[in-house]
Design an enzyme around this catalytic site. Structure first.
Site, PDB file in Angstrom:
ATOM      1  N   THR A 161       0.843  -1.195   0.000  1.00  0.00           N
ATOM      2  CA  THR A 161       0.000   0.000   0.000  1.00  0.00           C
ATOM      3  C   THR A 161       0.881   1.248   0.000  1.00  0.00           C
ATOM      4  OG1 THR A 161      -1.717  -1.141   1.250  1.00  0.00           O
ATOM      5  CG2 THR A 161      -1.662   1.255   1.473  1.00  0.00           C
ATOM      6  N   ARG A 189     -13.747  -7.610  -1.180  1.00  0.00           N
ATOM      7  CA  ARG A 189     -13.064  -7.339   0.097  1.00  0.00           C
ATOM      8  C   ARG A 189     -12.591  -5.877   0.141  1.00  0.00           C
ATOM      9  NH1 ARG A 189      -7.808  -5.377   1.673  1.00  0.00           N
ATOM     10  NH2 ARG A 189      -7.338  -6.195   3.735  1.00  0.00           N
ATOM     11  N   GLY A 191     -10.319  -3.147   2.668  1.00  0.00           N
ATOM     12  CA  GLY A 191      -9.412  -3.091   3.820  1.00  0.00           C
ATOM     13  C   GLY A 191      -9.558  -1.798   4.611  1.00  0.00           C
TER      14      GLY A 191
HETATM   15  N1  GLY Z   1      -3.741  -1.954   4.164  1.00  0.00           N
HETATM   16  C1  GLY Z   1      -4.268  -2.334   2.927  1.00  0.00           C
HETATM   17  C2  GLY Z   1      -5.297  -3.352   3.002  1.00  0.00           C
HETATM   18  O1  GLY Z   1      -5.328  -4.171   3.905  1.00  0.00           O
HETATM   19  O2  GLY Z   1      -6.135  -3.378   2.121  1.00  0.00           O
END
Ligand code: GLY
Length: 302
Positions: A161, A189, A191
């Site tokens: 990221t 999904r 995050g």
């Molecule tokens: N920190 C990025 C994610 O888990 O999507």
């Protein structure tokens, strides 16, 4: 850290520094620095984003400024190169904070954001459906194991990221982050990155925080806001970051990395992951990049 990654971080820092010296806002500096990283393809964001199990890139990003606590975010956005700009547009052009999915992609199209080259979707074929179902089964098995052991870990494919924090000449702080998620993920999904208070937070009365690491553990501790609250209570960026990373490690057996900047210009880069590619503009006015920041004694878990 690859040579290309180091060069990209240095380019992002140099661009941010140039803008700051020209009087740009912390918000613009954060956005532009992240755009450089999204554009590079060398990180898990923008052009380099991971694909979800059905082969689609769904990206998350958020941005926040600390003067009026304004924030914008997108989740599961597709087809564009610069989710961070879409997040800023949500903040500046709408009264919302977060847009998701196809609607976020259409919003980005409305503002003419640069599109990624089209990839042929083959997910509809029977062979691909079978492959997807097998992938979902494997992922569910992996998640069952993680839930049983309580050990929240994602494999890293060497691309992480991206994020940035900045403090401008008016004393305003800003934070942003952009991601393609983790390396194995179910379609849909989301995050920590687009969740204000989890992946990013910025408050002129506390500081700016931007996170990387496995979102599932970062969300459950609301890490960015927790670090911000410690900064507001008077703790230093390094102590605040260490304290919350330790909590993530002890309570969730999770690992993460963080950029923290206080309104008086103190900062810390800390990680409980083995590596974190990051950099700062030094006193010499030049970018300095490393992929390990805490000393071995300070490193929290492995
Ligand atoms: N920190 C990025 C994610 O888990 O999507």
């Amino acid at each position: 850290m690859t040579v290309a990654q180091a060069a990209c971080v240095e380019a992002a820092l140099a661009e941010g520094h140039r803008l700051l010296m020209a009087g740009a806002s912390a918000l613009s500096v954060v956005e532009e620095a992240i755009r450089v990283l999204e554009d590079s393809g060398h990180f898990n964001a923008g052009r380099g984003s991971n694909r979800q199990l059905d082969g689609v890139r769904r990206m998350d990003a958020s941005i926040m400024e600390g003067c009026e606590l304004k924030a914008g975010a997108v989740a599961s956005i597709e087809r564009i190169i610069h989710p961070i700009t879409a997040a800023r547009l949500v903040m500046e052009k709408t009264a919302h904070v977060l847009l998701v999915g196809q609607s976020a992609s259409r919003f980005a199209d409305y503002f003419g954001l640069e599109r990624a080259p089209r990839v042929k979707r083959t997910a509809g074929s029977q062979a691909n459906q079978l492959k997807l179902r097998a992938g979902v089964r494997r992922t569910l098995r992996l998640h069952r194991a993680m839930m049983q052991t309580g050990r929240l870990r994602a494999r890293s494919l060497g691309k992480e990221t991206v994020g940035a924090v900045a403090l401008d000449l008016s004393g305003t702080v800003a934070a942003g982050a952009s991601t393609g998620g983790v390396d194995v993920m179910l379609p849909g999904r989301v995050g920590d990155t687009p969740l204000i208070g989890c992946g990013v937070y910025a408050d002129n009365e506390a500081g700016a925080v931007s996170m990387t690491g496995l979102g599932e553990s970062i969300i459950r501790v609301a890490v960015a806001k927790e670090i911000s609250d410690l900064l507001a209570s008077g703790l230093s960026p390094a102590v605040s970051a260490n304290q919350v990373l330790r909590k993530v490690a002890e309570r969730l057996r999770g690992a993460a990395g963080v950029l923290v900047l206080s309104p008086d210009g103190r900062f810390a880069i800390r990680h409980s992951t083995p590596h974190m590619v990051a950099g700062v503009i030094g006193r010499d006015g030049r970018p300095h990049t490393q992929d390990r920041f805490a000393s071995p004694r300070e490193r929290l878990i492995q």
